[in-house]
Design an enzyme around this catalytic site. Structure first.
Site: not given
Ligand code: GLP
Length: 265
Positions: A72, A141, A143
């Site tokens: 992304d 959440d 995702h």
């Molecule tokens: C963002 C990214 C995800 C990632 C998530 C969690 O939303 N688009 O790909 O998994 O953050 O981030 P973190 O690893 O900092 O908790």
């Protein structure tokens, strides 16, 4: 799906890095075809990237024949902004490994035609032969990539409007201001991730416990897009003890027992 439960994030990160390196090396031993790898951002994969960097420097793995696609990127954020996923990936991984620049793919959130950019991305993934392995993280959440709750599990790469929750969680990278977090992102779809021959998801810390419970014990549902993993033939979630805090004791014991039994074989 499999759950690999380690004591802490550091141990889980080592497990994931060694697993990815072994997969790259195994393919290199049997074919000259490139290894196609899906990659993620966030704080979670940094330990895994650090270990992969160490392994490249030690000659234990090479990315010379790896083609990567990131999952992304924010829409409208300059590529050289420190919090763009382009900047993150170069800082945390690409600047320190031997992957050729031409093999690195990240969605262009500043493309003149965002829809066309998404279509071209799917075509490029297919042209590379599809993913051998997709490494992902998970939002609080549930995702996966930027597939927010209620994204279709059959979704492909597209423009996504971020939820207020996600902008608030990611505000920590933007001076604490949710309004400074871009409102939209380009993201691979749930089905894009699940089209990989193998999927490895990292989930560390208590903030991921609810997502993990919904994904593992809940129904397969657009409510928690990580739950799409239930329908993947080779899906693994690598987590730590804190992230499994909301699982039933019986589920926890099941996954621990499966891993112990497989290690004995
Ligand atoms: C963002 C990214 C995800 C990632 C998530 C969690 O939303 N688009 O790909 O998994 O953050 O981030 P973190 O690893 O900092 O908790």
């Amino acid at each position: 799906m499999k759950l690999i439960i380690r004591n802490n994030a550091a141990e889980g990160s080592l497990w994931a890095a060694h697993y990815i390196a072994a997969a790259i090396n195994a393919k290199a031993a049997r074919t000259s075809e490139p290894f196609v790898l899906g990659l993620c951002t966030g704080s979670t994969p940094i330990g895994t990237y650090n270990e992969l960097i160490r392994m490249v420097r030690a000659g234990e793995v090479s990315f010379k024949n790896v083609i990567s696609f990131n999952m992304d990127e924010y829409v409208g954020l300059p590529v050289d902004h420190p919090e763009s996923y382009h900047s993150f990936m170069h800082r945390q991984l690409f600047d320190h490994i031997d992957e050729p620049a031409a093999n690195i793919h990240i969605l262009d959130g500043n493309a003149a035609d965002l829809d066309a950019e998404c279509v071209a991305y799917e075509e490029a993934i297919a042209a590379a032969g599809g993913f051998d392995l997709f490494l992902g993280g998970v939002g609080e959440d549930g995702h996966i990539a930027f597939n927010e709750p209620f994204s279709p599990l059959c979704s492909r790469t597209r423009v996504m409007t971020l939820t207020q929750d996600t902008r608030e969680v990611n505000a920590r990278f933007f001076g604490g201001n949710p309004e400074a977090v871009p409102a939209q992102a380009l993201t691979v779809g749930v089905a894009t991730v699940l089209s990989a021959r193998e999927v490895v998801i990292l989930a560390f810390g208590p903030r991921k416990a609810r997502a993990l419970r919904d994904a593992v014990e809940g129904p397969m549902s657009h409510y928690c897009t990580l739950s799409g993993m239930q329908n993947h033939p080779a899906g693994t979630i690598v987590c730590d003890e804190a992230a499994v805090g909301e699982l039933k004791v019986s589920s926890y014991r099941y996954f621990k027992a499966v891993e112990a039994a497989e290690n004995r074989l």
